[in-house]
Design a protein around this motif. Sequence first.
Motif, PDB file in Angstrom:
ATOM      1  N   GLU A  30       0.260  -2.734  -4.827  1.00  0.00           N
ATOM      2  CA  GLU A  30      -0.532  -3.951  -4.980  1.00  0.00           C
ATOM      3  C   GLU A  30      -1.427  -3.911  -6.216  1.00  0.00           C
ATOM      4  O   GLU A  30      -1.720  -4.947  -6.806  1.00  0.00           O
ATOM      5  CB  GLU A  30      -1.367  -4.152  -3.713  1.00  0.00           C
ATOM      6  N   ARG A  31      -1.871  -2.721  -6.602  1.00  0.00           N
ATOM      7  CA  ARG A  31      -2.753  -2.571  -7.765  1.00  0.00           C
ATOM      8  C   ARG A  31      -1.980  -2.538  -9.073  1.00  0.00           C
ATOM      9  O   ARG A  31      -2.571  -2.655 -10.148  1.00  0.00           O
ATOM     10  CB  ARG A  31      -3.576  -1.297  -7.621  1.00  0.00           C
ATOM     11  N   CYS A  75      -7.483   1.452  -4.846  1.00  0.00           N
ATOM     12  CA  CYS A  75      -7.121   0.249  -4.102  1.00  0.00           C
ATOM     13  C   CYS A  75      -8.170  -0.013  -3.029  1.00  0.00           C
ATOM     14  O   CYS A  75      -8.838   0.916  -2.558  1.00  0.00           O
ATOM     15  CB  CYS A  75      -5.739   0.439  -3.469  1.00  0.00           C
ATOM     16  N   HIS A  84       0.818  -1.214   0.000  1.00  0.00           N
ATOM     17  CA  HIS A  84       0.000   0.000   0.000  1.00  0.00           C
ATOM     18  C   HIS A  84       0.854   1.267   0.000  1.00  0.00           C
ATOM     19  O   HIS A  84       0.374   2.337   0.363  1.00  0.00           O
ATOM     20  CB  HIS A  84      -0.994  -0.063   1.164  1.00  0.00           C
ATOM     21  N   CYS A  89      -1.592   2.263  -5.421  1.00  0.00           N
ATOM     22  CA  CYS A  89      -0.795   1.414  -4.522  1.00  0.00           C
ATOM     23  C   CYS A  89      -0.045   0.354  -5.330  1.00  0.00           C
ATOM     24  O   CYS A  89      -0.513  -0.107  -6.385  1.00  0.00           O
ATOM     25  CB  CYS A  89      -1.688   0.729  -3.498  1.00  0.00           C
TER      26      CYS A  89
END
Length: 348
Positions: free
Chosen positions: A257-258, A248, A238, A255
């Motif tokens: 992760e995305r 996200c 994040h 982020c």
Amino acid sequence: MIAPAGHRTVRRHNLALVLGCVAEAEPLSRARVAERTGLTRGTVSSLVDELITAGLVTELAAERGGPGRPAAPLQLNRNGPAGLGLELGVDRLGACVVDLTGAVRAQRIVPSEHVDADPEGVLDALAELAAAVRAEAALPIAGAHLAVPGIVGESAIVRLPNLSRWAGVDAAGGLAARLGCATGIANEADLAALAELWFGRTPADFLYASIGIGIGAGVVIGGELFRGPGGRAGELGHMVVEPGGPPCRCGGRGCLERLVDLRDLDRSARALGAALTGAVALLDVRTIVLGGLDPAVAEPLRAAVAAELAELDPPVTVTVSDPGAGGALRGAAATVVRAVIRSPDGGR
């Protein structure tokens, strides 16, 4: 004013000292334990007898062939108290049992579609999986520890971005009631980092990046896990690497992760490189361990991320997690037995 230590406190300390000595350098004779700890042979002999009675240490057959009375080496009891590790993943559940040495004695990992499922039903499934590995290992269980992909408190889950129904769930308490033993809880990347530290080939300072459906990190500094005052250190997934980027589940945009999709290794490596460059500058770690990866993509991604970090000075080493370390599941179980070794009398 600090009161002087009483006899019970001193004995508790020395009991842990002797057990820790055996754990670190087994097999050892009682005389060698005395040498290494600085305790008298009589004290060591008394403490060892107590540890043998408690089922924590065994004495092997005496070694013969040299002059004098043969010494009987001591080692951790492979049939003594064991640790139960549990893992709640986004798409799988796991359970394993390790003995006092940290060796895996039983393990099961099963796929599970529970993103939108009732947490109580998932805890039931984890308890069933735990029962299966406990039966297979046939060892007395000292306690359990649960690995989860998100932020946790003392026993309750604070936030699992990819498992939104679990916020506020007392997962450790629910499992303790089902399992009949004390149960702890921790972030899965933190536990995987500890497994690398204890069973892998990492230095004392490194960042472990867990890359799967979500992304997290465990930070180890000076051979100790750094969790931060609120247990939120290592939320690598994040970190914003593309301001204004895609939304996200955590509420932010752009982020890491995305932006990581392992079907596109070049794009994923660029995003990871940007986040890890910042982490290296902030933490001054010189080793990055990439974990949680399918073997087919692990080495290509490692090479691509290493290329992204190649210009850093001092240089940074990027490695793939050691398969023998066992990941978060083994780290969770080993957390239990290491607590036993630190406090062999259970704090009595």
